[in-house]
Enzyme design. Structure first.
Site, short mmCIF file in Angstrom:
data_model
loop_
_atom_site.label_atom_id
_atom_site.label_comp_id
_atom_site.label_asym_id
_atom_site.label_seq_id
_atom_site.Cartn_x
_atom_site.Cartn_y
_atom_site.Cartn_z
N GLY A 14 0.22 0.35 -18.93
CA GLY A 14 0.92 -1.33 -18.57
C GLY A 14 0.25 -2.00 -19.33
O GLY A 14 -0.22 -3.86 -19.30
N ALA A 15 -0.12 -2.26 -20.99
CA ALA A 15 -0.96 -2.98 -21.99
C ALA A 15 0.22 -3.83 -22.84
O ALA A 15 -0.47 -4.54 -23.77
CB ALA A 15 -1.48 -1.68 -22.66
N ASP A 56 7.94 5.51 -19.76
CA ASP A 56 7.71 5.09 -18.49
C ASP A 56 7.06 6.12 -17.55
O ASP A 56 7.22 7.71 -17.37
CB ASP A 56 9.33 5.64 -18.54
CG ASP A 56 9.65 4.57 -17.07
OD1 ASP A 56 8.86 4.74 -16.09
OD2 ASP A 56 11.49 4.76 -17.25
N SER A 141 -4.75 -5.29 -5.45
CA SER A 141 -4.23 -6.39 -5.40
C SER A 141 -4.40 -7.08 -4.07
O SER A 141 -4.61 -6.65 -3.03
CB SER A 141 -2.45 -7.04 -5.42
OG SER A 141 -2.51 -8.12 -5.07
N TYR A 154 4.57 -3.59 -1.55
CA TYR A 154 3.75 -3.57 -3.07
C TYR A 154 2.69 -3.74 -2.41
O TYR A 154 1.68 -2.76 -2.56
CB TYR A 154 4.24 -4.76 -3.54
CG TYR A 154 3.56 -5.56 -4.51
CD1 TYR A 154 2.76 -4.45 -5.86
CD2 TYR A 154 2.76 -6.08 -4.33
CE1 TYR A 154 1.88 -4.54 -6.83
CE2 TYR A 154 1.50 -6.42 -5.51
CZ TYR A 154 1.65 -5.86 -6.07
OH TYR A 154 0.60 -6.18 -7.46
N ALA A 157 1.95 -0.28 -1.09
CA ALA A 157 0.98 0.41 -2.36
C ALA A 157 -0.03 0.20 -2.54
O ALA A 157 -1.13 1.42 -3.42
CB ALA A 157 2.66 0.63 -3.24
N LYS A 158 -0.46 -0.74 -3.03
CA LYS A 158 -1.87 -1.40 -3.62
C LYS A 158 -3.03 -1.63 -2.41
O LYS A 158 -4.10 -0.79 -2.83
CB LYS A 158 -1.65 -2.63 -3.99
CG LYS A 158 -1.02 -3.78 -4.75
CD LYS A 158 -2.20 -2.51 -6.01
CE LYS A 158 -0.72 -3.12 -7.80
NZ LYS A 158 -0.98 -2.12 -8.73
#
Length: 265
Positions: A14-15, A56, A141, A154, A157-158
């Protein structure tokens, strides 16, 4: 302070923007060989000494290809930063309510935020062991720590990312691989600021405007003691320290960087 990262090889997912971009640039500035992973290259990395690999991470085969490229390019692997996450491609967050996401939404959310990291780590571990150890930093997160009726999938998942990091740290610390988690709160990134992004979505929910959400509404609603969203460099600096051998006794830890959002003990 010398972080002793010169010559070490790092993969950062994710850079192309936000936290991942800041992490890639920071590690490169510290002398690491950085493989920056994203679907498309970023002009913001054009002047940085990094190697971009297009991937991806919704493709189960992508992590192994990324690790193979890093090893081929630089002869080994020392650091993995699993930063890619958030809304999967084609998904807009925030979304409210448990009943809103369907099975496909849940599957995509876990694919992007959990399974991509699992596969990256699985591909990386043999190479980290060959080097006598290394550092894995997973990005979670505060929604994993403070669940709400918004972004339910979300947050789940985190939370799984946190559990994964703890399990890995217990297994691999004796072999020299440290695994830690960075848990950001609301960070001033494109996810918030772009057209149609979180700030505009929240503005529509509360009858405000985008700029007011960024500067006043969101910090107040989220109880940010600093009164502002977190800056990406603040996250990147912590990741760089955890990647460094100078954090040699730090593993299984979680570093919350949230402007004072989480207040429980």
């Amino acid at each position: 302070m010398d972080l002793q990262l010169s010559g070490r090889v790092a993969v950062v997912t994710g850079a192309s923007k936000g936290i991942g971009l800041a992490v890639a640039r920071t590690l490169a500035e510290e002398g690491a060989h950085v493989v920056a992973v994203s679907r498309t290259p970023s002009d913001a990395l054009a002047d940085a000494k990094v190697t971009h690999v297009a991937a991806d991470l919704m493709d189960p085969a992508a992590p192994a290809r990324v690790v193979a490229r890093a090893v081929e390019e630089f002869g080994g692997l020392d650091i993995v930063v699993n930063n890619a996450g958030g809304p999967p491609p084609g998904t807009t967050l925030p979304r409210a309510g448990f009943m809103t996401p369907d099975d496909a939404d849940w599957a995509a959310m876990f694919e992007f935020n959990l399974f991509a990291a699992v596969r990256m780590i699985r591909a990386a571990v043999p190479h980290l062991l060959e080097r006598g150890g290394g550092s894995i930093v997973n990005v979670s997160s505060t929604m994993a720590r403070q669940p709400s009726a918004v972004n339910v999938d979300y947050g789940a998942a985190k939370a799984a990312v946190l559990a994964l990091s703890k399990s890995l740290s217990a297994e691999y610390a004796p072999q020299g691989i440290r695994v830690n988690t960075v848990t950001p709160g609301a960070v001033l990134t494109d996810w918030w600021t772009k057209e149609g992004g979180a700030a505009e979505v929240f503005a529509g929910m509360v009858g405000s405007d985008r700029d007011s959400v960024l500067t006043e509404v969101a910090p107040t609603m989220m109880g940010l003691a600093t009164g502002r969203l977190v800056h990406v460099q603040e996250i990147a600096d912590t990741v760089a320290l955890l990647a460094s051998p100078r954090s040699g006794s730090t593993t299984g830890a979680e570093f919350v960087i949230d402007g004072g959002q989480l207040k429980e003990i």
